[in-house]
Enzyme design. Sequence first.
Site, PDB file in Angstrom:
ATOM      1  N   CYS A  76      -6.918   1.558  -7.133  1.00 19.70           N
ATOM      2  CA  CYS A  76      -6.496   0.935  -5.875  1.00 19.70           C
ATOM      3  C   CYS A  76      -6.502   1.921  -4.716  1.00 19.70           C
ATOM      4  O   CYS A  76      -7.087   1.674  -3.672  1.00 19.70           O
ATOM      5  CB  CYS A  76      -5.112   0.325  -6.041  1.00 19.70           C
ATOM      6  N   CYS A  81      -8.581  -1.145  -3.468  1.00 19.73           N
ATOM      7  CA  CYS A  81      -7.923  -1.887  -2.397  1.00 19.73           C
ATOM      8  C   CYS A  81      -7.847  -1.148  -1.066  1.00 19.73           C
ATOM      9  O   CYS A  81      -8.166  -1.723  -0.018  1.00 19.73           O
ATOM     10  CB  CYS A  81      -6.495  -2.253  -2.812  1.00 19.73           C
ATOM     11  N   LYS A  84     -11.300  -0.173   0.538  1.00 21.87           N
ATOM     12  CA  LYS A  84     -11.982  -1.458   0.770  1.00 21.87           C
ATOM     13  C   LYS A  84     -11.424  -2.169   1.990  1.00 21.87           C
ATOM     14  O   LYS A  84     -12.160  -2.638   2.856  1.00 21.87           O
ATOM     15  CB  LYS A  84     -11.830  -2.325  -0.493  1.00 21.87           C
ATOM     16  N   GLU A 222     -16.945  -8.510  -1.313  1.00 21.51           N
ATOM     17  CA  GLU A 222     -16.207  -7.703  -0.340  1.00 21.51           C
ATOM     18  C   GLU A 222     -17.057  -6.532   0.158  1.00 21.51           C
ATOM     19  O   GLU A 222     -17.112  -6.260   1.362  1.00 21.51           O
ATOM     20  CB  GLU A 222     -14.907  -7.189  -0.964  1.00 21.51           C
ATOM     21  N   HIS A 487       3.707 -21.986  16.148  1.00 19.98           N
ATOM     22  CA  HIS A 487       2.574 -22.383  17.000  1.00 19.98           C
ATOM     23  C   HIS A 487       2.287 -21.325  18.056  1.00 19.98           C
ATOM     24  O   HIS A 487       3.221 -20.766  18.638  1.00 19.98           O
ATOM     25  CB  HIS A 487       2.906 -23.713  17.684  1.00 19.98           C
TER      26      HIS A 487
END
Length: 512
Positions: A76, A81, A84, A222, A487
């Site tokens: 990782c 991760c 990446k 990816e 919103h």
Amino acid sequence: MAAFCRGRHRWKRTNFLHVLTRNLTGKYDYDLVVIGGGSGGLACSKEAAQLGQKVAVLDYVEPSVKGTKWGLGGTCVNVGCIPKKLMHQAALLGTAVKDAKKYGWQISGPICHDWATMAEAIQNHVRSLNWGHRVQLQDKKVKYLNVKGSLVDKHTVKGLSKAGKEMILTAKNIVIATGGRPNYPTNIPGAVEHGITSDDIFWLKKSPGKTLVVGASYVALECAGFLTGIGLDTTVMVRSIALRGFDQQMAGLVTDYMDAYGTKFAWMCVPKRVDKLSSGALQVTWTDTHTGNEHKDTYDSVLWAVGRAPETKALGLDKLGVQLRKETGKIVVGADESTSVPNIYAFGDIGEGRPELTPTAIKAGKFLARRLAGHSTELMNYDNVPTTVFTPLEYGCVGLSEEEAEKRHGKDGIEVYHAFYKPLEFSVAERDASQCYLKVICERGGDQKILGLHFTGPNAGEVTQGFAMGFQCGATYSHLLQTVGIHPTCAEELTKVNITKRSGLDATVTGC
């Protein structure tokens, strides 16, 4: 090193006496020895140490076939991760610069990307994380040993240093958290000699240039996505389907967006060989399985993303009788991460049937440490684990795919609410939002418990993470409708979704 040799861990000439003495006295060097210094192994060791356990971590990284090496922290941190996501961010920034012109930013001259600048910055960040992990282990009194670990018996681990010297450690319990490494195809001439994997791409000093990515896993997509995003000519070669194991409608939206984004796809194609030409270019020969025709093209780099293999072969598991799943090579584990041999536990990517995800390994490692220290009996819950694929259009999901929900509950037993929406950010930039989509899969009867939630769009990971907690609380469709949206956001569309697939009505969101 000399002082270390004279210390607790005797080298090979005293190994037999060391093991014999420990077995006779019933005492051990450590309460816990963890083999593997990835995210899970580090989390397990630090948690155990905080609970008063005496802990050692053994971690040693075999260089990749291409010679790529890295520090403490596992896949990782070093080749997964973290780098990446940062390269994905680099690609997103390129898109943002293009959007910026529509928002009034005056950008003169051509926009180009410099790989070396990006790579150096990312690699420096990764090295800082390597150092940070070592400091954390020291602060928490965890002994870190840069040696390759293997099992001698259910309480004994042998460590092998880079120089080839052996050492012995004994422990009440042993945890294996060695993770996995990328596969190379073994039946394709030139694949190993001329190809790279995800173990290499993030540590390249120079741009990979025109790249062929072989495979259609999330790793493949990816990598292809950020390579395309920084301006490189990128092709993905797909043998059958993309994102196997994920919801296939969503997978189609991801690849459709990538296609429009500029990534090329060679569907239903299988590589036959890779040859290096006198120019230095790589000539790839492949077969179109649909037509049977053979094709060739040249690339600067060939990235293999055709699956991963567990790092279990060098652990000596067969000698102890630790049960492996023959088809995968992974360790068969119980709900408590126990193996078939007492006092030996395994978790993370090497555990059969476990999600190959960093957060699950971290959490499972912490739970295991607490149980072994006698502080808890809680087991890791592997159901409804959220995840996100960081492709150019991100895809986040939690729970069941539509295919799996239908398989378990029947087509008439589920209700799928869905919507095509347009992120507000896309409007002024005049970006196509055809693949921005969400769906909520529910039980059709009763309270309509939510079985799965899927979302493609900006910041999909951030959106999915929030809704994932609802799955731990038994969220229903009515709970979703009772939730007030924020919103204007993309996430609020999930709180308003009301069109079912069964109705056949247009699911396009109109208005704000």
